[in-house]
Write an enzyme that holds these catalytic residues in place. Structure first.
Site, PDB file in Angstrom:
ATOM      1  N   LYS A  14       0.834  -1.206   0.000  1.00  0.00           N
ATOM      2  CA  LYS A  14       0.000   0.000   0.000  1.00  0.00           C
ATOM      3  C   LYS A  14       0.870   1.258   0.000  1.00  0.00           C
ATOM      4  O   LYS A  14       0.653   2.164  -0.800  1.00  0.00           O
ATOM      5  CB  LYS A  14      -0.938  -0.032   1.217  1.00  0.00           C
ATOM      6  CG  LYS A  14      -1.852   1.162   1.345  1.00  0.00           C
ATOM      7  CD  LYS A  14      -3.088   0.826   2.156  1.00  0.00           C
ATOM      8  CE  LYS A  14      -2.854   0.738   3.646  1.00  0.00           C
ATOM      9  NZ  LYS A  14      -2.603   2.061   4.279  1.00  0.00           N
ATOM     10  N   SER A  15       1.842   1.312   0.886  1.00  0.00           N
ATOM     11  CA  SER A  15       2.692   2.507   0.981  1.00  0.00           C
ATOM     12  C   SER A  15       3.435   2.750  -0.328  1.00  0.00           C
ATOM     13  O   SER A  15       3.533   3.886  -0.809  1.00  0.00           O
ATOM     14  CB  SER A  15       3.729   2.330   2.092  1.00  0.00           C
ATOM     15  OG  SER A  15       3.107   2.331   3.342  1.00  0.00           O
TER      16      SER A  15
ATOM     17  N   GLY B 224      -4.930   8.057   5.341  1.00  0.00           N
ATOM     18  CA  GLY B 224      -4.041   9.042   5.959  1.00  0.00           C
ATOM     19  C   GLY B 224      -2.847   9.344   5.062  1.00  0.00           C
ATOM     20  O   GLY B 224      -2.380  10.488   4.989  1.00  0.00           O
TER      21      GLY B 224
ATOM     22  N   ASP C 226       1.822  -1.203  11.784  1.00  0.00           N
ATOM     23  CA  ASP C 226       0.488  -1.608  11.310  1.00  0.00           C
ATOM     24  C   ASP C 226       0.134  -3.051  11.686  1.00  0.00           C
ATOM     25  O   ASP C 226      -0.980  -3.505  11.434  1.00  0.00           O
ATOM     26  CB  ASP C 226       0.399  -1.442   9.790  1.00  0.00           C
ATOM     27  CG  ASP C 226       0.442   0.031   9.389  1.00  0.00           C
ATOM     28  OD1 ASP C 226       0.077   0.889  10.215  1.00  0.00           O
ATOM     29  OD2 ASP C 226       0.860   0.324   8.252  1.00  0.00           O
TER      30      ASP C 226
ATOM     31  N   ARG D 124      -6.474   1.727  17.925  1.00  0.00           N
ATOM     32  CA  ARG D 124      -6.257   0.276  17.821  1.00  0.00           C
ATOM     33  C   ARG D 124      -5.960  -0.375  19.162  1.00  0.00           C
ATOM     34  O   ARG D 124      -6.114  -1.596  19.284  1.00  0.00           O
ATOM     35  CB  ARG D 124      -5.161  -0.024  16.790  1.00  0.00           C
ATOM     36  CG  ARG D 124      -5.676   0.163  15.387  1.00  0.00           C
ATOM     37  CD  ARG D 124      -4.713  -0.329  14.323  1.00  0.00           C
ATOM     38  NE  ARG D 124      -5.348  -0.216  13.007  1.00  0.00           N
ATOM     39  CZ  ARG D 124      -4.694  -0.060  11.875  1.00  0.00           C
ATOM     40  NH1 ARG D 124      -3.375   0.018  11.881  1.00  0.00           N
ATOM     41  NH2 ARG D 124      -5.347   0.027  10.736  1.00  0.00           N
TER      42      ARG D 124
ATOM     43  N   SER E  23       7.102   9.006  12.095  1.00  0.00           N
ATOM     44  CA  SER E  23       6.001   8.844  11.148  1.00  0.00           C
ATOM     45  C   SER E  23       6.489   9.091   9.729  1.00  0.00           C
ATOM     46  O   SER E  23       6.992  10.159   9.409  1.00  0.00           O
ATOM     47  CB  SER E  23       4.882   9.841  11.483  1.00  0.00           C
ATOM     48  OG  SER E  23       4.064  10.054  10.344  1.00  0.00           O
TER      49      SER E  23
ATOM     50  N   ARG F  78       3.096   5.902  -3.304  1.00  0.00           N
ATOM     51  CA  ARG F  78       4.242   6.687  -3.762  1.00  0.00           C
ATOM     52  C   ARG F  78       4.468   6.515  -5.256  1.00  0.00           C
ATOM     53  O   ARG F  78       4.863   7.460  -5.942  1.00  0.00           O
ATOM     54  CB  ARG F  78       5.479   6.292  -2.948  1.00  0.00           C
ATOM     55  CG  ARG F  78       5.380   6.884  -1.517  1.00  0.00           C
ATOM     56  CD  ARG F  78       6.116   6.073  -0.507  1.00  0.00           C
ATOM     57  NE  ARG F  78       6.124   6.685   0.817  1.00  0.00           N
ATOM     58  CZ  ARG F  78       5.198   6.488   1.762  1.00  0.00           C
ATOM     59  NH1 ARG F  78       4.144   5.708   1.520  1.00  0.00           N
ATOM     60  NH2 ARG F  78       5.305   7.073   2.940  1.00  0.00           N
TER      61      ARG F  78
HETATM   62  C1  S3P Z   1       2.350   4.921   6.155  1.00  0.00           C
HETATM   63  C2  S3P Z   1       2.930   5.253   7.351  1.00  0.00           C
HETATM   64  C3  S3P Z   1       2.441   4.795   8.666  1.00  0.00           C
HETATM   65  C4  S3P Z   1       1.498   3.607   8.522  1.00  0.00           C
HETATM   66  C5  S3P Z   1       0.487   3.802   7.428  1.00  0.00           C
HETATM   67  C6  S3P Z   1       1.189   4.015   6.090  1.00  0.00           C
HETATM   68  C7  S3P Z   1       2.924   5.436   4.901  1.00  0.00           C
HETATM   69  O1  S3P Z   1       1.732   5.840   9.287  1.00  0.00           O
HETATM   70  O2  S3P Z   1       0.848   3.357   9.747  1.00  0.00           O
HETATM   71  O3  S3P Z   1      -0.352   2.673   7.329  1.00  0.00           O
HETATM   72  O4  S3P Z   1       2.582   4.934   3.814  1.00  0.00           O
HETATM   73  O5  S3P Z   1       3.747   6.366   4.973  1.00  0.00           O
HETATM   74  P1  S3P Z   1       2.473   6.978  10.156  1.00  0.00           P
HETATM   75  O6  S3P Z   1       3.299   7.799   9.254  1.00  0.00           O
HETATM   76  O7  S3P Z   1       1.351   7.754  10.777  1.00  0.00           O
HETATM   77  O8  S3P Z   1       3.284   6.234  11.179  1.00  0.00           O
END
Ligand code: S3P
Length: 431
Positions: A25-26, A97, A318, A349, A170, A30
């Site tokens: 996903k991350s 987010g 996560d 969570r 983060s 990007r």
């Molecule tokens: C993510 C960073 C993490 C993670 C989220 C995805 C990302 O969050 O929990 O599922 O893709 O950069 P945080 O940056 O709030 O730690």
């Protein structure tokens, strides 16, 4: 919004076979963002077509990026750093987010106005963590509740390079700062208490941008030029985690999870499960588009409780809901600390894990910054609600494999945000 959907799962006889989990996903977020901001066309394969990443894709399409879907790959025709158009309407980040926080970094430096919003869960999440550093670079961002919550209104414009010491580890904060910094003249630096996932740094380098690793942080010197590339997205270790735990806790299981990203800033789950006594082998280790990848072989194992804290926490952030499921089936106590960030994820969570696991018979105690689990080796079963959180829903599904009776999970459609096909995959493995 999702339709509420309820599923009842029966205990399992063991899971065997070879599986592919969906794209990371991350990395998918990007890949879409950087391809859109690059010069030329990028070809992206293995992209996660979950709701979160589709929200990012739709956002860039709304800003004029042309995307061709070839099925096995996506062609993203980049518009360069200066080619985005002002979105005509609110940009809907859904539940994501990552979409909202990374896009804020990008949009703060674009010469137009934009508004970012999302679902009721995202609108509750803290946004001051990105508004603060971006504002210190000259950004004009405001939001609900004294500039702490979405919707966010961004009047983009000229920023200045900056240096920021983030109080939280983060990757979303780090990336927002780097993505703003790469558009302005000079060196922008971001420091964090522990290293968070470094996918932005890696992929920016892959797209030809010089991003330096600093002790405790990262630096970019702007303005940069991104070059369109071919990107191969590996399987998501956060999705693989559910099947790692499934195999470990269900007698008779052996699974081979192929093509999983094992970036050290993400592979904390492997370290945790191995420390608990889990048999996990990394086979066929290789690199894909700047990211380390392996096949993971996992077998049912006798687990023991451990203590988890410090730098390991952001490397597995996560995965804690499903780590707690493993801990129920471990001998002794498992203690998770330094994990206050769990309180501001898709849902709280710490509260959600304690309530759901507790309801089906787990001995789980919420701490201010973590969770204490007493390994009893069994779960009775029962009825729980996912709180609309994809990882809570999937953790409960995994718990059901080794429970004594059925587990009914309410509100399961949220798994579409990160793991389309999750229920079908479980069924395919005989569950
Ligand atoms: C993510 C960073 C993490 C993670 C989220 C995805 C990302 O969050 O929990 O599922 O893709 O950069 P945080 O940056 O709030 O730690």
């Amino acid at each position: 919004m999702h339709q509420s959907e309820t599923r009842t799962l029966k205990p399992s006889q063991g899971l065997k076979g070879e599986i592919l989990v969906p794209g990371d996903k991350s990395i998918s977020h990007r890949a879409i963002m950087f391809s859109s901001l690059a010069e030329g066309t990028s070809r992206v394969r293995g992209l996660l077509r979950g709701e979160d990443c589709l929200a990012t894709l739709a956002a860039f399409q709304q800003m004029g990026v042309r995307v061709e879907d070839k099925g096995h790959e996506l062609l993203i025709h980049g518009r360069g750093l200066h080619g985005l158009q002002e979105p005509e309407d609110v940009v809907d980040c859904g539940n994501s987010g990552t979409t909202m926080r990374l896009m804020s970094g990008i949009l703060a430096a674009q010469p137009f106005f934009s508004v970012l919003s999302g679902d009721k869960y995202l609108r509750r999440r803290p946004m001051a963590r990105i508004i603060k550093p971006l504002t210190s670079m000259g950004a004009n961002i405001s939001g609900r509740q004294q500039n702490t919550k979405a919707p966010l209104a961004i009047q983009g414009g000229q920023l200045r390079a900056g240096e920021y010491h983030s109080p939280v580890a983060s990757a979303q904060v780090k990336s927002a700062v780097l993505l703003a910094g790469m558009q302005v003249e000079g060196e922008t630096r971001i420091f964090e208490p522990h290293l968070s996932r470094d996918h932005s740094e890696r992929m920016l380098r892959y797209f030809g941008v010089a991003v330096q690793q600093l002790p405790g942080g990262a630096q970019v010197t702007g303005p940069v030029n991104l070059q369109g590339r071919e990107v191969e997205v590996p399987g998501d270790i956060s999705s693989a985690a559910f099947f790692l735990v499934a195999a470990l806790i269900t007698p008779g299981s052996e699974l081979l999870l192929k093509n999983v990203g094992v970036n050290p800033t993400r592979s904390g789950i492997i370290d945790i499960l191995r420390q608990m006594g889990g048999h996990i082998d990394l086979l066929n280790q290789r690199e894909l588009s700047g990211e380390p990848v392996a096949d993971l072989l996992v077998r049912h194992s006798l687990l023991r409780g451990i203590k988890i804290g410090g730098e390991l926490v952001p490397r597995a952030i996560d995965e804690f809901p499903v780590v707690c499921v493993a801990a129920v089936f471990a001998e002794g106590e498992t203690l998770i600390r330094d994990a206050r960030e769990l309180r501001v994820k898709e849902t709280d969570r710490i509260a959600a894990v304690c309530e759901t696991l507790g309801k089906i018979g787990g001995q789980v105690e919420a701490l201010d910054d973590g969770i204490r689990i007493t390994g009893t080796g069994h779960l009775q079963g029962g009825r729980v609600n996912s709180f609309g959180d994809h990882r809570i829903a999937m953790s409960m599904a995994i718990a059901s494999l080794a429970a004594e009776n059925d587990v009914t999970i309410e509100d399961t459609a949220c798994t579409e945000t990160s793991f389309p096909g999750f229920w079908e995959l479980l069924e395919q493995l005989g569950h």
